[in-house]
Design a protein around this motif. Sequence first.
Motif, PDB file in Angstrom:
ATOM      1  N   LEU A   1       4.051  16.034   2.568  1.00  0.00           N
ATOM      2  CA  LEU A   1       2.441  15.369   3.058  1.00  0.00           C
ATOM      3  C   LEU A   1       2.520  13.697   2.465  1.00  0.00           C
ATOM      4  O   LEU A   1       1.792  13.129   3.148  1.00  0.00           O
ATOM      5  CB  LEU A   1       1.558  15.969   2.304  1.00  0.00           C
ATOM      6  N   LEU A   2       3.046  13.709   1.202  1.00  0.00           N
ATOM      7  CA  LEU A   2       3.108  12.360   0.765  1.00  0.00           C
ATOM      8  C   LEU A   2       3.898  11.224   1.622  1.00  0.00           C
ATOM      9  O   LEU A   2       3.495  10.271   1.828  1.00  0.00           O
ATOM     10  CB  LEU A   2       3.680  12.147  -0.556  1.00  0.00           C
ATOM     11  N   ILE A   3       5.020  11.935   2.031  1.00  0.00           N
ATOM     12  CA  ILE A   3       5.935  10.893   3.052  1.00  0.00           C
ATOM     13  C   ILE A   3       5.136  10.702   4.375  1.00  0.00           C
ATOM     14  O   ILE A   3       5.176   9.617   4.981  1.00  0.00           O
ATOM     15  CB  ILE A   3       7.108  11.702   3.374  1.00  0.00           C
TER      16      ILE A   3
ATOM     17  N   GLY B   1       0.840  -1.206  -0.163  1.00  0.00           N
ATOM     18  CA  GLY B   1      -0.052  -0.202   0.019  1.00  0.00           C
ATOM     19  C   GLY B   1       0.839   1.221  -0.119  1.00  0.00           C
ATOM     20  O   GLY B   1       0.620   2.300  -0.708  1.00  0.00           O
ATOM     21  N   ALA B   2       1.962   1.153   0.997  1.00  0.00           N
ATOM     22  CA  ALA B   2       3.115   2.413   1.022  1.00  0.00           C
ATOM     23  C   ALA B   2       3.476   2.539  -0.585  1.00  0.00           C
ATOM     24  O   ALA B   2       3.549   3.693  -0.772  1.00  0.00           O
ATOM     25  CB  ALA B   2       3.951   2.162   1.892  1.00  0.00           C
ATOM     26  N   ILE B   3       4.075   1.491  -1.172  1.00  0.00           N
ATOM     27  CA  ILE B   3       4.783   1.609  -2.538  1.00  0.00           C
ATOM     28  C   ILE B   3       3.463   2.147  -3.626  1.00  0.00           C
ATOM     29  O   ILE B   3       3.852   3.207  -4.477  1.00  0.00           O
ATOM     30  CB  ILE B   3       4.997   0.403  -2.933  1.00  0.00           C
ATOM     31  N   LEU B   4       2.350   1.744  -3.519  1.00  0.00           N
ATOM     32  CA  LEU B   4       1.163   2.207  -4.417  1.00  0.00           C
ATOM     33  C   LEU B   4       1.070   3.898  -4.065  1.00  0.00           C
ATOM     34  O   LEU B   4       0.628   4.626  -4.962  1.00  0.00           O
ATOM     35  CB  LEU B   4       0.167   1.451  -4.046  1.00  0.00           C
ATOM     36  N   ILE B   5       0.863   4.205  -2.640  1.00  0.00           N
ATOM     37  CA  ILE B   5       0.707   5.479  -2.464  1.00  0.00           C
ATOM     38  C   ILE B   5       1.904   6.507  -2.893  1.00  0.00           C
ATOM     39  O   ILE B   5       1.483   7.450  -3.431  1.00  0.00           O
ATOM     40  CB  ILE B   5       0.591   5.803  -0.981  1.00  0.00           C
TER      41      ILE B   5
END
Length: 270
Positions: free
Chosen positions: A70-72, A23-27
């Motif tokens: 914000l993405l991190i 999920g983190a990789i997709l985000i």
Amino acid sequence: MDVKMWAQKGIDFIVDYGPKIVGAILIWIIGSWIIKKVISAIERLMSKKEYDLSLQKFLGNLIGWGLRILLILAILAKLGVETTSFAAIIAAAGLAVGLALQGSLSNFAGGVLIMIFKPFKIGDLIEGQGELGNVIDIDLFTTKITTPQNKLVIIPNGALSNGNITNYSENGVLKVFHTIGVSYDADIKKTKEVLMSVLTAQDKVLKDPAPLVEVSGLGDSSVDFAVRPSCKSEHYWDVYFATLENAKIALDAAGIEIPYPHSVEIHKEA
């Protein structure tokens, strides 16, 4: 036994954290794509509005870094990391930097306002913060001008944007103001003709708006004439000095006196 234990731990880790990592990789992939699109859209909008190129680059970078932070934080939250402490650290660091660079931030904000609203551009003759000169450079923190004495003046954008700015070049045409006094014995009509001929003889004096010569006051020792030629902004000083010099020459040639204080010498008898 140890192999089975470590294998089981590996399986448990994959089961517990695998979906989070995926999920983190997709985000990260989707978020990076969205950020790229947002920045491109903002840059196209600023380019369409003809914002200054340096402002476009700076705002693009500023927005990009803000969105990446914000993405991190979103990725860390997806991985189960407590982000409250990270947000507090970022806020504290931002406050500390803001306080340390308060003056610089004010100048930066002033530079942004100048680039957005464009009260002047490079080459314009302006007056601001008590300084008069031609603009040679505008950056995010300072504006540089050269004075008529060819001095370089660097003005902080914060103070410049918050004060009065006089732009002598914006309208393209300037009116030169002179007041020239002549003797009360001089003929008014003849004096006006002489002064008007001085103006109309200059190539750099515009015919429209027409030059003006009128009586502007009756002084203690002189009749004062308002002499008002108009010219292009870049010819201002040429017309200013030429008008004074040629007016003196023409009035002398016409026998019209320009009053000046006369000293009276008193001789005592021995």
